[in-house]
Enzyme design. Structure first.
Site, PDB file in Angstrom:
ATOM      1  N   LYS A 126       0.849  -1.195   0.000  1.00 17.66           N
ATOM      2  CA  LYS A 126       0.000   0.000   0.000  1.00 17.66           C
ATOM      3  C   LYS A 126       0.883   1.244   0.000  1.00 17.66           C
ATOM      4  O   LYS A 126       2.065   1.200   0.365  1.00 17.66           O
ATOM      5  CB  LYS A 126      -0.938   0.030   1.216  1.00 17.66           C
ATOM      6  N   ASP A 168      -2.714  -2.015  10.451  1.00 25.33           N
ATOM      7  CA  ASP A 168      -3.002  -1.959   9.021  1.00 25.33           C
ATOM      8  C   ASP A 168      -3.183  -3.330   8.384  1.00 25.33           C
ATOM      9  O   ASP A 168      -3.491  -3.424   7.197  1.00 25.33           O
ATOM     10  CB  ASP A 168      -1.964  -1.131   8.259  1.00 25.33           C
TER      11      ASP A 168
END
Length: 313
Positions: free
Chosen positions: A39, A165
């Site tokens: 990401k 995350d």
């Protein structure tokens, strides 16, 4: 990289593509491979430091095509066996993949064990979430390997205990706002397809150190910042208007070469450039592949860096 023989695309679970390699009589795979994408953070504001030491943030996670691959194989012998293509990355209990597998078996006991291999392409300590993505892919892969249908909330709870995350990588979304310590997700609708030039300057930055240094250097108050949580951004211009990272206040004064990297990306034609996470990777964002590849040819002073061209997933 390991050679995968006769792989067949099956489907995507959690945002990760699964390839089944061999099947048992019960139609559950004996082995499979699962993509583990990274990401970038399109926005990252540090809101405050909590009494427990964690920091509350507002961030936008955006999934991109630079990825590792996790290979999983059931074994008759009990236990977890892990190998990694990168010799600098631990292949034992300190690795999030090992910890994810251990947590899975603690909650969902199975006969035998599992052999895992990580083919690494995402650099570690780069602000790209490679370890968290690997952990999420392991949980999703084990669920498929053992033919289980675990409710999303339960899987997210396991993921959150490994890292905030990890929850994003378990979700089947391209982009999401994340609040709390990064575990509370609000999917972004109509997120555009973007191209990224990601540059890793071969500097490992500890996320823990970055947060601690931010707390020491920057005055944090209990007043939340006025960050607008748009649930839709449709264009490159919208994305560039959101791009901001509080960690640049900590990283750039200490690492001038990382600050210069951002400036060089902009000079090479990036519509926007930003430190990802706590660094040290910096990315430039582009409307299309041609503009991205042109910038890759033109950017200055990156000969000793690792450079990746990637797109939104």
């Amino acid at each position: 990289m390991a050679v995968v023989r006769t792989t067949i695309p099956v489907h995507a679970i959690g945002g990760c593509t699964v390839l089944e390699k061999s099947m048992s009589i019960s139609a559950h795979p004996q082995s499979l491979s699962i993509a583990s994408p990274c990401k970038v953070n399109l926005h990252l504001s540090i809101e405050r430091r909590r009494p427990d030491g964690y920091h509350e943030i507002t961030t936008i996670f955006h999934r991109v095509s630079l990825q590792d691959t996790i290979h999983l194989q059931r074994t008759q012998a009990p236990g977890i066996h892990l190998s990694v293509s990168d010799p600098d990355i631990p292949a034992g209990p300190d690795n999030l993949v090992w910890r994810a597998a251990e947590l899975f078996f603690k909650h969902y006991a199975q006969s035998g064990g599992v052999s895992l291999r990580i083919d690494k392409h995402i650099p570690a300590g780069a602000g790209l979430g490679g370890g968290s993505s690997n952990a999420a892919a392991t949980l999703l892969g084990l669920q498929r390997l053992y033919g289980m249908d675990i409710p999303g909330g339960q899987l997210a709870g396991l993921g959150a205990s490994l890292g905030a995350d990890v929850v994003f990588f378990l979700a089947d979304v391209r982009s999401a706002w994340a609040t709390g310590i990064g575990e509370k997700l609000s999917p972004v609708e109509n997120s555009p397809l973007l191209w990224f030039l990601i540059v890793y300057p071969q500097i490992h930055i500890s996320t823990k150190w970055a947060y601690q240094t931010f707390s020491q250097d920057i005055l944090l108050t209990n007043q939340p910042k006025k960050t607008s949580l748009k649930n839709s951004f449709r264009s490159l211009s919208d994305v560039c208007g959101l791009m901001y990272n509080d960690f640049e206040q900590v990283i750039f004064p200490r690492y001038g070469q990382i600050k210069a990297l951002k400036e060089n990306l902009l000079a090479a034609g990036a519509a926007g450039a930003l430190l990802s996470g706590s660094g040290s990777s910096v990315y430039g964002v582009f409307a299309d592949q041609e503009a991205c590849e042109t910038a890759r040819r033109n950017i200055a002073n990156i000969e000793s860096y690792r450079v990746f061209t990637a797109h939104s997933l």
